[in-house]
Design an enzyme around this catalytic site. Structure first.
Site, mmCIF file in Angstrom:
data_model
loop_
_atom_site.group_PDB
_atom_site.id
_atom_site.type_symbol
_atom_site.label_atom_id
_atom_site.label_comp_id
_atom_site.label_asym_id
_atom_site.label_seq_id
_atom_site.Cartn_x
_atom_site.Cartn_y
_atom_site.Cartn_z
ATOM 1 N N CYS A 1 0.863 -1.185 0.000
ATOM 2 C CA CYS A 1 0.000 0.000 0.000
ATOM 3 C C CYS A 1 0.898 1.233 0.000
ATOM 4 O O CYS A 1 2.069 1.140 -0.381
ATOM 5 C CB CYS A 1 -0.985 -0.017 1.170
ATOM 6 S SG CYS A 1 -0.246 0.047 2.807
ATOM 7 N N ASN B 1 2.253 1.460 4.350
ATOM 8 C CA ASN B 1 2.543 0.176 5.030
ATOM 9 C C ASN B 1 2.222 0.233 6.530
ATOM 10 O O ASN B 1 2.862 -0.423 7.344
ATOM 11 C CB ASN B 1 4.004 -0.281 4.806
ATOM 12 C CG ASN B 1 4.287 -1.729 5.207
ATOM 13 O OD1 ASN B 1 5.426 -2.057 5.546
ATOM 14 N ND2 ASN B 1 3.313 -2.603 5.170
ATOM 15 N N CYS C 1 -1.538 0.906 7.361
ATOM 16 C CA CYS C 1 -2.988 0.654 7.493
ATOM 17 C C CYS C 1 -3.427 -0.603 6.745
ATOM 18 O O CYS C 1 -3.801 -1.606 7.355
ATOM 19 C CB CYS C 1 -3.788 1.845 6.988
ATOM 20 S SG CYS C 1 -3.527 3.359 7.936
ATOM 21 N N ARG C 2 -3.409 -0.560 5.414
ATOM 22 C CA ARG C 2 -4.001 -1.647 4.629
ATOM 23 C C ARG C 2 -3.097 -2.867 4.475
ATOM 24 O O ARG C 2 -3.523 -4.001 4.731
ATOM 25 C CB ARG C 2 -4.387 -1.122 3.228
ATOM 26 C CG ARG C 2 -5.519 -0.115 3.268
ATOM 27 C CD ARG C 2 -5.659 0.645 1.955
ATOM 28 N NE ARG C 2 -4.515 1.535 1.738
ATOM 29 C CZ ARG C 2 -4.330 2.273 0.657
ATOM 30 N NH1 ARG C 2 -5.211 2.216 -0.335
ATOM 31 N NH2 ARG C 2 -3.278 3.068 0.563
ATOM 32 N N SER C 3 -1.851 -2.665 4.019
ATOM 33 C CA SER C 3 -1.035 -3.854 3.718
ATOM 34 C C SER C 3 -0.629 -4.671 4.948
ATOM 35 O O SER C 3 -0.523 -5.899 4.835
ATOM 36 C CB SER C 3 0.169 -3.501 2.832
ATOM 37 O OG SER C 3 1.023 -2.568 3.435
ATOM 38 N N ASP D 1 -8.161 3.917 0.990
ATOM 39 C CA ASP D 1 -7.226 4.310 2.046
ATOM 40 C C ASP D 1 -8.037 4.786 3.258
ATOM 41 O O ASP D 1 -8.764 5.773 3.157
ATOM 42 C CB ASP D 1 -6.354 5.443 1.493
ATOM 43 C CG ASP D 1 -5.293 5.868 2.464
ATOM 44 O OD1 ASP D 1 -5.361 5.470 3.645
ATOM 45 O OD2 ASP D 1 -4.397 6.606 2.040
#
Ligand code: 4NP
Length: 150
Positions: free
Chosen positions: A8, A11, A13-15, A122
């Site tokens: 993401c 690195n 939040c999402r990934s 995001d």
């Protein structure tokens, strides 16, 4: 060993969520799952507290993960590189050295909705419900990935 990288922007939040979720669905002896960000602003940081909290809610501990930036050698180190959105996709592809590198990169939600290039939004500037939404999207996609690879 099959190696999968989740990417993401930050690195945090999402990934890291994608990493934790996919790891929980695959046997550790045959798979490596890691994550990285296209930006370096959060290098060395642990995941966002809201990602840690939503993961914990579903029984996963991602608090020990540390952010790092995507590097060109990741194309050599990983078999599959899953990105969260169009901007991640363009940033990673801009570092690809050849067609083999490019072929490793895929939108993660194309596992759930093939060929549509849907983004995992995001959640950084939003509220907790954004993290819950991201968790559910990633959980669904990772179940499909795990079924396919395992
Ligand atoms: P991520 O979210 O890409 O899912 O880790 C973000 C984290 C931090 C920032 C942007 C997105 N930031 O601008 O600091």
């Amino acid at each position: 060993m099959t190696k999968i990288l989740m990417v993401c922007l930050g690195n945090i939040c999402r990934s890291p969520l994608a990493e934790g979720i996919l790891k929980s669905k695959l046997p550790q002896n045959n798979f490596t799952v890691d994550s990285a960000g296209t930006a370096n602003y959060h290098s060395g940081s642990q995941p966002d507290q809201r990602s840690i909290a939503v993961a914990r809610k579903y029984g996963l501990d991602i608090s020990n993960l540390k952010a790092r930036q995507f590097v060109v050698s990741d194309f050599d180190s990983f078999d599959y590189i899953y990105v969260m959105d169009e901007s991640n996709y363009q940033n990673v592809l801009s570092l690809a050295r050849n067609e083999d590198d490019k072929a490793k990169v895929e939108f993660i939600l194309n596992e759930t909705y093939p060929n549509q290039n849907h983004p995992v939004p995001d959640p950084y500037y939003g509220g907790n419900e954004g993290f819950e939404n991201v968790y559910n999207m990633l959980d669904e996609a990772c179940s499909i990935i795990a079924k396919k690879l395992n």
